[in-house]
Design a protein around this motif. Structure first.
Motif, PDB file in Angstrom:
ATOM      1  N   HIS A 190       1.085  72.822  42.345  1.00 47.13           N
ATOM      2  CA  HIS A 190       1.837  71.695  41.777  1.00 47.13           C
ATOM      3  C   HIS A 190       1.695  70.542  42.755  1.00 47.13           C
ATOM      4  O   HIS A 190       0.978  70.669  43.744  1.00 47.13           O
ATOM      5  N   HIS A 229       3.664  68.981  44.968  1.00 44.82           N
ATOM      6  CA  HIS A 229       4.495  68.780  46.159  1.00 44.82           C
ATOM      7  C   HIS A 229       3.694  68.944  47.459  1.00 44.82           C
ATOM      8  O   HIS A 229       3.008  69.945  47.678  1.00 44.82           O
ATOM      9  N   HIS A 258       3.118  71.943  49.849  1.00 44.19           N
ATOM     10  CA  HIS A 258       2.184  73.000  49.458  1.00 44.19           C
ATOM     11  C   HIS A 258       0.714  72.533  49.430  1.00 44.19           C
ATOM     12  O   HIS A 258      -0.180  73.331  49.662  1.00 44.19           O
ATOM     13  N   HIS A 302      10.067  73.765  37.806  1.00 45.96           N
ATOM     14  CA  HIS A 302      10.342  73.214  39.137  1.00 45.96           C
ATOM     15  C   HIS A 302       9.687  71.834  39.290  1.00 45.96           C
ATOM     16  O   HIS A 302      10.208  70.968  39.993  1.00 45.96           O
ATOM     17  N   ASP A 348       7.463  78.166  43.964  1.00 43.31           N
ATOM     18  CA  ASP A 348       8.763  77.471  44.001  1.00 43.31           C
ATOM     19  C   ASP A 348       9.704  77.706  42.818  1.00 43.31           C
ATOM     20  O   ASP A 348      10.921  77.639  42.992  1.00 43.31           O
TER      21      ASP A 348
HETATM   22 ZN   LIG Z   1       7.697  72.378  45.045  1.00 38.02          ZN
END
Ligand SMILES: [Zn+2]
Length: 295
Positions: free
Chosen positions: A96, A98, A101, A162, A181
């Motif tokens: 994803h 973020h 990560h 998320h 997550d």
């Molecule tokens: Zn995340």
């Protein structure tokens, strides 16, 4: 408090409290482990973050560089892969958008890997233009199947959860998923709740449970001992979210958001779960936003 107030119980508690960080220090910063029962599926961990990589005869499929705040982290991940195989990394897939990560992909890109993400991740990353995060080469929609050297890896987009860009990665032969997550393993949800889509996440988790898999590699080591997740973990998180939502629904609809509701919001059933104290406020605020503001 005077020194004489130190009881043997107090001393024991203190000793216990001191023992915890010592144990944490014993765990190396970086660690690579093969997943039990597989021929070629590995978990790379850097601190409290981890990702999956798969080694095939025609190359490696890697995921999340997990190098936020760690300028050397991407290269260290590649170095760990090199200890396992001399095959090139062909793909780097983002779970994803973020940064904690996916920062650190430059070393992979330089080594020739093709970076793949969901199209919502790419759109977001283009706006933010983070200097440590490589833009994807390929942006996908709801599904893509990667076949490399006898391994099949499915990438599924199952809607908001998320984030709005999460891919569920599934290895059909191994019945393993890598999901980051959305479903914490053995711990209470925390900061990650800040921008979650609460109601949509319940639907998302139901879809994940309906998929064919036995084990889930989470993006943060499962508790205890870095264990992998199961469908029971997914069901437990779904129940937790439903209960948290119902609890705040009463408070929010009674006009108590933000301050009063956030003070009154408790989930005593989960009080012994790792991360409860630290995470409760984040969960409360997100559901206050939902039931007190409609957002
Ligand atoms: Zn995340």
């Amino acid at each position: 408090m005077k020194r004489t107030a130190f009881t043997s119980i107090g001393a024991a508690l203190l000793a216990g409290a001191l023992a915890l960080p010592a144990q944490a220090q014993q765990r190396p910063q970086i660690e690579t482990k093969k997943v039990d029962g597989t021929d070629n599926v590995y978990i790379f961990r850097n601190g409290g973050h981890q990702s999956m990589f798969i080694v095939t005869k025609d190359g490696v499929i890697a995921t999340d560089p997990v190098a936020y705040g760690r300028p050397a982290g991407g290269q260290q991940y590649l170095d760990e892969i090199k200890k396992v195989t001399d095959k090139p990394v062909k793909f780097l897939i983002y779970s994803h958008h973020h940064f904690d990560h996916i920062a650190g992909g430059k070393a992979f890109k330089t080594a020739g890997a093709r970076v793949i993400a969901h199209k919502n991740a790419t759109a977001r990353l283009k706006v933010l233009n983070d200097p440590h995060t490589v833009l994807p080469d390929e942006s996908i929609g709801n599904k893509k199947v990667i076949s490399l050297g006898g391994t099949t890896l499915e990438l599924h987009y199952l809607g908001l959860n998320h984030s709005d860009s999460t891919l569920v990665m599934r290895l059909p032969k191994e019945k393993i998923i890598f999901l980051v997550d959305t479903i914490p393993v053995g711990s209470f949800p925390g900061r990650g709740f800040i921008d979650i889509y609460p109601l949509e996440t319940e639907d998302f988790i139901k879809k994940v449970i309906a998929m064919d898999w036995d084990r889930m590699i989470p993006g943060h080591p499962g508790a205890p001992d870095g264990r992998l997740g199961t469908k029971d973990d997914a069901k437990a998180v779904l129940t937790l979210m439903q209960e948290a939502s119902a609890e705040m629904k009463k408070l929010g609809q009674d006009g108590k958001c933000w301050d009063t509701a956030e003070k009154e919001f408790k989930l005593p059933k989960y009080a012994t779960l790792q991360g409860y104290e630290a995470g409760l406020g984040f969960v409360a605020r997100r559901y206050c936003g939902l039931w007190g503001r409609g957002t």
